[in-house]
Design a protein around this motif. Structure first.
Motif, PDB file in Angstrom:
ATOM      1  N   LEU A 159     -10.755  -2.320   2.438  1.00 29.99           N
ATOM      2  CA  LEU A 159     -11.107  -3.079   1.251  1.00 29.99           C
ATOM      3  C   LEU A 159     -12.529  -3.598   1.304  1.00 29.99           C
ATOM      4  CD1 LEU A 159      -7.817  -5.158   0.774  1.00 29.99           C
ATOM      5  CD2 LEU A 159      -8.526  -3.077  -0.446  1.00 29.99           C
ATOM      6  N   GLU A 160     -13.046  -3.890   2.510  1.00 28.64           N
ATOM      7  CA  GLU A 160     -14.377  -4.465   2.639  1.00 28.64           C
ATOM      8  C   GLU A 160     -15.365  -3.494   3.256  1.00 28.64           C
ATOM      9  OE1 GLU A 160     -13.957  -8.039   4.834  1.00 28.64           O
ATOM     10  OE2 GLU A 160     -12.777  -9.086   3.277  1.00 28.64           O
ATOM     11  N   LEU A 198      -4.660  -2.096   5.388  1.00 32.02           N
ATOM     12  CA  LEU A 198      -4.144  -3.058   6.358  1.00 32.02           C
ATOM     13  C   LEU A 198      -4.885  -3.010   7.677  1.00 32.02           C
ATOM     14  CD1 LEU A 198      -0.322  -2.436   5.757  1.00 32.02           C
ATOM     15  CD2 LEU A 198      -1.777  -4.183   4.705  1.00 32.02           C
ATOM     16  N   TYR A 199      -5.878  -2.135   7.788  1.00 33.24           N
ATOM     17  CA  TYR A 199      -6.607  -1.978   9.049  1.00 33.24           C
ATOM     18  C   TYR A 199      -7.900  -2.772   8.978  1.00 33.24           C
ATOM     19  CZ  TYR A 199      -8.925   0.279  13.002  1.00 33.24           C
ATOM     20  OH  TYR A 199      -9.575   0.542  14.182  1.00 33.24           O
ATOM     21  N   ASN A 200      -8.135  -3.579   9.972  1.00 31.40           N
ATOM     22  CA  ASN A 200      -9.349  -4.381  10.045  1.00 31.40           C
ATOM     23  C   ASN A 200     -10.344  -3.654  10.931  1.00 31.40           C
ATOM     24  OD1 ASN A 200     -11.298  -6.360  10.050  1.00 31.40           O
ATOM     25  ND2 ASN A 200      -9.920  -8.008  10.681  1.00 31.40           N
ATOM     26  N   CYS A 201     -11.407  -3.123  10.322  1.00 29.03           N
ATOM     27  CA  CYS A 201     -12.390  -2.351  11.078  1.00 29.03           C
ATOM     28  C   CYS A 201     -13.207  -3.213  12.020  1.00 29.03           C
ATOM     29  CB  CYS A 201     -13.332  -1.622  10.114  1.00 29.03           C
ATOM     30  SG  CYS A 201     -12.516  -0.333   9.135  1.00 29.03           S
ATOM     31  N   HIS A 235       1.381  -3.212  12.292  1.00 21.37           N
ATOM     32  CA  HIS A 235       2.094  -2.146  11.576  1.00 21.37           C
ATOM     33  C   HIS A 235       1.252  -1.568  10.439  1.00 21.37           C
ATOM     34  CE1 HIS A 235       5.505  -3.274  13.959  1.00 21.37           C
ATOM     35  NE2 HIS A 235       5.573  -4.476  13.407  1.00 21.37           N
ATOM     36  N   TYR A 236       0.032  -1.239  10.764  1.00 21.15           N
ATOM     37  CA  TYR A 236      -0.813  -0.524   9.790  1.00 21.15           C
ATOM     38  C   TYR A 236      -0.673   0.982   9.950  1.00 21.15           C
ATOM     39  CZ  TYR A 236      -3.886  -0.153  13.835  1.00 21.15           C
ATOM     40  OH  TYR A 236      -4.395   0.097  15.086  1.00 21.15           O
ATOM     41  N   PRO A 288       0.814  -1.236   0.000  1.00 20.99           N
ATOM     42  CA  PRO A 288       0.000   0.000   0.000  1.00 20.99           C
ATOM     43  C   PRO A 288       0.840   1.275   0.000  1.00 20.99           C
ATOM     44  CG  PRO A 288      -0.837  -1.583   1.609  1.00 20.99           C
ATOM     45  CD  PRO A 288       0.501  -2.080   1.163  1.00 20.99           C
ATOM     46  N   LEU A 289       2.019   1.220   0.624  1.00 23.76           N
ATOM     47  CA  LEU A 289       2.885   2.402   0.627  1.00 23.76           C
ATOM     48  C   LEU A 289       3.406   2.701  -0.771  1.00 23.76           C
ATOM     49  CD1 LEU A 289       4.901   1.656   3.888  1.00 23.76           C
ATOM     50  CD2 LEU A 289       3.268   3.521   3.557  1.00 23.76           C
TER      51      LEU A 289
END
Length: 316
Positions: free
Chosen positions: A154-155, A172-175, A184-185, A125-126
């Motif tokens: 993404l979702e 990279l973050y899971n809500c 490390h998000y 992503p970076l």
């Protein structure tokens, strides 16, 4: 073949000089010194890169500089041991001990930084430019100020709390669980998201430096161990093989309990040869032209009388 050509051929061929053991010792010490100095420079480079990497962000705990500190101290002791004559063996033993600890530490730092940190950072992503950088201005300190920012994953989308001066990646973050499964998000305390890529490269460099220090530390420890057990030699003035210069008085076997008396010139003290030594019986007739030859008395007296402290003089 003429005599001139024979002479020219003879003069052209020169015998090769074999280096003495003292010269070989000096060359070995010089090479060892260059190796230890190289180890010291490498350790200082590891300390500099490690401290710089661990202060770039508050989200990563880089441990690579710990091995550099131990290796630098051990290399410094090794340089002192090779340069100084007194206490050389003690300094080299201390250097070998610290270098051994530094080798073990560099292995653990290499594993921690290379496996647990580098493999848990996803730079896709970076590189794609999908990460955002949040700052609240120069008037706020990022440790004390939090803000809620929208995050589109993404979702699903949600809100996440970040500090000021943070590069965060919503991919990279899971809500659902607040990012508990994804490490490390976010990178706190950086100047921009581009700085995270530079930090990623620095950690790779630090890991490779620790690998190089691990190999070079083993080699340096082995070389210092060989130098530690070597003893110095006395070099003759003519440059030949080293030998010890013996005085005439050193060739006489003296008793360790003999008293110390001044020599005829009055310059130094030496054990008296007349306390426990008697001249040989068969040499009394030829003592006028030869020096006295002492012979060990098989039955020395238990107590030395006062008159025996004087130098032994032969009769006639």
């Amino acid at each position: 073949m003429t005599p001139g050509s024979t002479r020219g051929t003879t003069e052209g061929v020169k015998p090769t000089e074999t280096p003495s053991s003292a010269d070989m010792m000096k060359r070995r010490k010089r090479k060892s010194l260059w190796l230890v100095v190289g180890m010291l420079c490498l350790a200082l480079l590891i300390v500099a890169v490690g401290i710089y990497s661990t202060t770039r962000t508050g989200s990563l705990s880089v441990t690579g500089y710990a091995s550099g500190i131990i290796l630098a101290f051990g290399s410094f002791l090794g340089v002192l041991g090779l340069c100084l004559e007194e206490n050389r063996k003690q300094l080299l033993v201390a250097a070998i001990v610290f270098l051994s600890f530094g080798i073990v530490t560099s292995f653990f730092c290499m594993v921690v930084d290379g496996v647990f940190i580098l493999f848990s950072i996803d730079t896709r992503p970076l590189r794609a430019g999908r990460c955002q950088f949040y700052t609240s201005g120069k008037g706020y300190i990022y440790e004390n100020y939090y803000a809620s920012v929208p995050c589109q994953g993404l979702e699903e989308s949600c809100n996440m709390k970040v500090r000021s001066g943070t590069c965060y990646c919503c991919d990279l973050y899971n809500c659902a669980n607040g990012g508990y499964l994804n490490n490390h998000y976010e990178f706190v305390g950086v100047g921009s998201c581009q700085e995270v890529l530079s930090l990623y490269i620095l950690i790779w460099v630090l890991t490779l430096l620790n690998l190089l220090a691990f190999i070079l530390g083993i080699l340096t420890t082995a070389v210092l161990g060989g130098i530690k057990d070597m003893k110095g030699h006395t070099v003759s003035p003519g440059g030949g093989s080293p030998h010890a210069v013996l005085r005439p008085r050193d060739s006489i076997v003296l008793s360790p309990t003999a008293p110390l008396l001044p020599d005829p010139a009055g310059h130094a003290l030496y054990p008296s040869t007349s306390l426990y030594f008697t001249p040989t019986a068969g040499t009394e007739s030829s003592q006028s032209g030869l020096s006295d030859t002492p012979r060990l008395d098989p039955h020395p007296p238990p107590f030395a009388p006062l008159y025996s402290l004087l130098p032994y003089k032969t009769q006639g």
